[in-house]
Design an enzyme around this catalytic site. Structure first.
Site, PDB file in Angstrom:
ATOM      1  N   GLU A  16       0.931  -1.295   0.094  1.00  7.12           N
ATOM      2  CA  GLU A  16       0.005   0.067  -0.111  1.00  7.12           C
ATOM      3  C   GLU A  16       0.857   1.081   0.020  1.00  7.12           C
ATOM      4  O   GLU A  16       0.580   2.166  -0.745  1.00  7.12           O
ATOM      5  CB  GLU A  16      -0.886  -0.202   1.116  1.00  7.12           C
ATOM      6  CG  GLU A  16      -1.976  -0.931   1.143  1.00  7.12           C
ATOM      7  CD  GLU A  16      -3.108  -0.885   0.062  1.00  7.12           C
ATOM      8  OE1 GLU A  16      -3.215   0.257  -0.457  1.00  7.12           O
ATOM      9  OE2 GLU A  16      -3.690  -1.964  -0.396  1.00  7.12           O
ATOM     10  N   SER A  53       1.184 -19.472   1.379  1.00  5.47           N
ATOM     11  CA  SER A  53       1.171 -20.790   2.289  1.00  5.47           C
ATOM     12  C   SER A  53       0.140 -21.522   2.040  1.00  5.47           C
ATOM     13  O   SER A  53      -1.147 -21.185   1.738  1.00  5.47           O
ATOM     14  CB  SER A  53       1.201 -20.206   3.737  1.00  5.47           C
ATOM     15  OG  SER A  53       2.363 -19.152   3.894  1.00  5.47           O
ATOM     16  N   ASP A  68      -8.963  -6.135   4.345  1.00  2.00           N
ATOM     17  CA  ASP A  68      -8.743  -4.741   3.984  1.00  2.00           C
ATOM     18  C   ASP A  68      -8.230  -4.316   5.403  1.00  2.00           C
ATOM     19  O   ASP A  68      -9.337  -3.879   6.076  1.00  2.00           O
ATOM     20  CB  ASP A  68      -9.956  -4.170   3.707  1.00  2.00           C
ATOM     21  CG  ASP A  68      -9.854  -2.537   3.236  1.00  2.00           C
ATOM     22  OD1 ASP A  68      -8.711  -2.311   3.635  1.00  2.00           O
ATOM     23  OD2 ASP A  68     -10.686  -1.978   3.263  1.00  2.00           O
ATOM     24  N   VAL A  79      -5.802  -1.683   5.881  1.00  2.00           N
ATOM     25  CA  VAL A  79      -5.380  -0.248   5.725  1.00  2.00           C
ATOM     26  C   VAL A  79      -6.382   0.620   4.951  1.00  2.00           C
ATOM     27  O   VAL A  79      -7.008   0.306   4.070  1.00  2.00           O
ATOM     28  CB  VAL A  79      -3.996  -0.536   4.662  1.00  2.00           C
ATOM     29  CG1 VAL A  79      -3.120   0.954   4.539  1.00  2.00           C
ATOM     30  CG2 VAL A  79      -3.248  -1.638   5.148  1.00  2.00           C
ATOM     31  N   ASP A  80      -6.289   1.720   5.455  1.00  2.00           N
ATOM     32  CA  ASP A  80      -7.247   2.867   4.928  1.00  2.00           C
ATOM     33  C   ASP A  80      -6.259   4.071   4.426  1.00  2.00           C
ATOM     34  O   ASP A  80      -5.382   4.216   5.345  1.00  2.00           O
ATOM     35  CB  ASP A  80      -8.438   3.294   5.813  1.00  2.00           C
ATOM     36  CG  ASP A  80      -9.450   2.442   5.719  1.00  2.00           C
ATOM     37  OD1 ASP A  80      -9.885   1.826   4.899  1.00  2.00           O
ATOM     38  OD2 ASP A  80      -9.800   1.951   7.064  1.00  2.00           O
TER      39      ASP A  80
END
Length: 700
Positions: free
Chosen positions: A181, A198, A271, A273-274
């Protein structure tokens, strides 16, 4: 002429003086190292033995937990000191001092994420016994430096427990993709690194002919570097006894087993991360708009030290900004703030320590409830027959209605979430009737047979849970999921499956290129003929796999990293060119192309990107690929009907993960290629007769 020569001489003198000044400033910035004798004397306080078996795997036996951690730090330094040293320097944000400008962004991110301010504020709050373990591990590394001072880079000593804690704070958010990101914000056109993946899978006694519980530990990591696996068995007189995988800089087993339970981790990408686009005050660039008012950035300066030439290090002063949202990035296409899971978190070592010490499913679930690890899936199995899947995460408590998957407006405080959803809200599945749980980097809503799966409607969309399926996930269902009478042999055979499911994205790519009209292109028509005849497997002898694998791997990597992928037909044309140029035919055996190389070892290997037997190949100038990630450290763990443990493992190279002069530099590679394993000698009785070296770090 004399005037010109005097001028040149004066200029040279000024350059020399400036260089000497930079060297002096740099030297003054280095921490004061303890004396070699002080480190040697300190080591005498630890009571630990290191026994190495015939594969060189260290079996650490300490009187106390701290003694065992000290031995682990020393043993890992013996096998992979350069990597461990780089991990410490990177975590401190001083790697560019050694590596140059290419490492400066990493150093800046350490400051951006406030790794060390967090350590400075919080380290003393960790339990004293835990700090003693981390400090002991650091002392083991320091002892190795004292005995091999020529290998240490300036400024490394002293290695401390704070370095260990900082490593967890720095690394953990990268497993769910925070680094990607940040890269997309600052340099959206650049391509990301090879993806992490994995497999993890557990089966209950009801699914086995012999009533055993089975666990597959099968992380996919790079073969070398800061997140490459290191195998060890660690035991102390205080009850710590684990076998499994460790990373450089970690004193705790990250996944593997103890006598009564074990777990596998897989990477998850919900999700977490903003990203917020900030509006900057045109009259004052140090302010941003929030709720109709201009707010001042929190601003501090850090000095990055960047190697220029030889001992010359240039200090570079950089501003670090922070808004109410979190860290701030200034780019040529706007100013953005980032809010992410794990921001300010410092208890990661505590959760790993509790997992290491768990003895029952209740202990283990209480350790998970520490809720300090921002992501990662856990697949669990134990001697009592319990199995479970936890889609672990610090899920942001997003209350406002918004497109949380896009770039958010930075001027609304209601979009700045506070805290996380309770840990019990994390998707998890325990003891399903089918007796099967698994994850292969796929959606948590496909973790067992259909009747047992979690339901998307039970979880809010704001959690941003994955909805994807990988080929490995489809094949888990088509192999383990279709086998209700598992044996040791079938469990192993399914693990080393090299097929692609008809439901996979790879087969969708094949169908797409087969539908293209070749329009007289003889090579394309021939490639289509070869792919039509393909049995969908990536075994070494296969003569269709090269086209399919070379076409699909760049697309799979791009999709995983969020990059723009090439079209399948373009990927196929690139594969045709490579194979025709370097092999003179479009259907060489896959093993001619797909190689694993280590020192003098150069062998064909089965598998491909996204097969259950996963192999990530790095393209070479001669048209071959060299495996550099995918299946790495693998464990097959079994508790029989009586609860007795049997464990086997294999590493792609060997215990000497960096020492090319060691006999264990590549001694496991032939076994790894043959898809075989070796015993994990977990108990003293199992180790007896297999000890090839036995020493105390302070005496060797």
């Amino acid at each position: 002429m004399k005037w010109i020569l005097r001028g040149i001489g004066g200029l040279v003198a000024l350059v020399v003086v400036a260089a000497l000044g930079l060297i002096a400033i740099d030297q003054a910035s280095l921490p004061k190292a303890p004396s070699r004798q002080a480190l040697l004397d300190k080591a005498k306080a630890y009571d630990v033995r290191i026994r190495r078996d015939e594969w060189g795997v260290p079996h650490i036996l300490g009187r106390t937990d701290a003694d065992a951690a000290f031995g682990l730090g020393y043993a890992q330094s013996e096998d992979d000191f350069d990597t461990l040293q780089d991990v410490v320097l990177a975590t401190r944000g001083v790697l560019a001092r050694d590596k140059g400008a290419s490492a400066a962004p990493t150093d800046y991110v350490v400051s951006l994420l406030e790794v060390w301010p967090t350590v400075d504020r919080r380290y003393a709050e960790l339990p004293a016994e835990l700090r003693a373990i981390m400090e002991a591990y650091a002392d083991g590394v320091s002892l190795y430096v004292a005995k091999h001072p020529e290998k240490a880079k300036p400024g490394l000593l002293p290695v401390t427990g704070q370095d260990v804690a900082a490593g967890f704070i720095f690394k953990q958010p990268f497993f769910y993709g925070l680094d990607g990101e940040l890269r997309r914000i600052t340099a959206p056109a650049t391509k990301g690194p090879p993806p992490k993946g994995s497999n993890g899978l557990a089966t209950a006694p009801s699914r086995s002919v012999d009533g055993a519980t089975r666990l597959l530990v099968n992380s996919h990591q790079p073969y070398t570097g800061p997140v490459a696996w290191y195998e060890a068995v660690v035991q102390s007189g205080q009850g710590w006894h684990v076998a499994g995988g460790f990373f450089p800089g970690s004193p705790f087993m990250l996944h593997g087993h103890n006598a009564t339970l074990g777990w596998a981790n897989t990477v998850s990408k919900p999700d977490l991360v903003d990203v917020y686009r900030l509006t900057i005050n045109p009259a004052n660039k140090n302010q941003y708009r929030l709720d109709g008012q201009w707010k001042d950035f929190e601003k501090r300066y850090v000095t990055l030290r960047v190697k220029l030439l030889g001992p010359i290090v240039l200090p570079v002063r950089k501003a670090v900004l922070r808004s109410a949202h979190g860290p701030v990035l200034e780019t040529d296409h706007g100013v953005f703030a980032v809010r992410y899971a794990g921001m300010g978190e410092w208890r990661q070592p505590l959760q790993y320590w509790r997992l290491n010490r768990a003895r029952t499913v209740e202990d283990w679930r209480a350790a998970i409830a520490t809720h300090a690890i921002p992501s990662l899936n856990y697949v669990y199995g134990d001697a009592a027959g319990n199995i479970g899947f936890v889609h672990n995460g610090q899920y942001p408590n997003r209350k406002a209605k918004a497109d949380w998957g896009g770039v958010l407006p930075g001027d609304r405080s209601d979009l700045i979430w506070q805290g996380y959803l309770p840990v019990e809200n994390s998707p998890q599945l325990w003891n399903p009737k089918s007796g099967l749980v698994f994850n292969s980097n796929n959606t948590p809503f496909e973790a067992s047979e259909a009747a047992d799966n979690l339901k998307p409607a039970d979880f809010p969309a704001s959690m941003g849970l994955q909805t994807n399926m990988t080929n490995r996930a489809w094949r888990a269902l088509e192999t383990y999921g279709a086998d209700r009478a598992l044996t040791d042999a079938s469990f192993r055979a399914h693990k080393f499956d090299v097929a692609f499911s008809d439901r996979s994205s790879v087969m969708a790519m094949v169908r797409e290129v087969l539908a293209v009209d070749p329009k007289g292109d003889a090579d394309l028509a021939e490639a289509q003929r070869i792919l039509r005849a393909w049995d969908k497997k990536a075994d070494r002898a296969n003569r269709s796999a090269a086209l399919a694998a070379l076409m699909s791997q760049p697309i799979l990597f791009a999709n995983t990293n969020g990059d723009v992928p090439p079209a399948p037909i373009d990927g196929l044309r690139a594969a045709i060119k490579t194979l025709k140029t370097h092999f003179g035919r479009l259907d060489p055996e896959w093993g001619e192309v797909n190689r694993i190389r280590r020192g003098k070892v150069d062998l064909p290997i089965d598998g491909a990107a996204d097969t259950f037997r996963s192999v990530w190949g790095k393209p070479q100038k001669d048209g071959t690929t060299t495996a550099d990630g995918g299946d790495t450290f693998v464990m097959l763990v079994t508790w029989d009907k009586a609860g007795l443990l049997r464990s086997e493992s294999i590493h792609q190279f060997g215990s000497a993960t960096l020492d090319a002069n060691s006999p264990h530099y590549a001694d496991q590679t032939p076994l790894f290629v043959a898809m075989k394993t070796k015993p994990v000698r977990f108990t003293e009785d199992q180790l007896k007769g297999h000890i090839k070296a036995d020493y105390r770090p302070g005496e060797r």
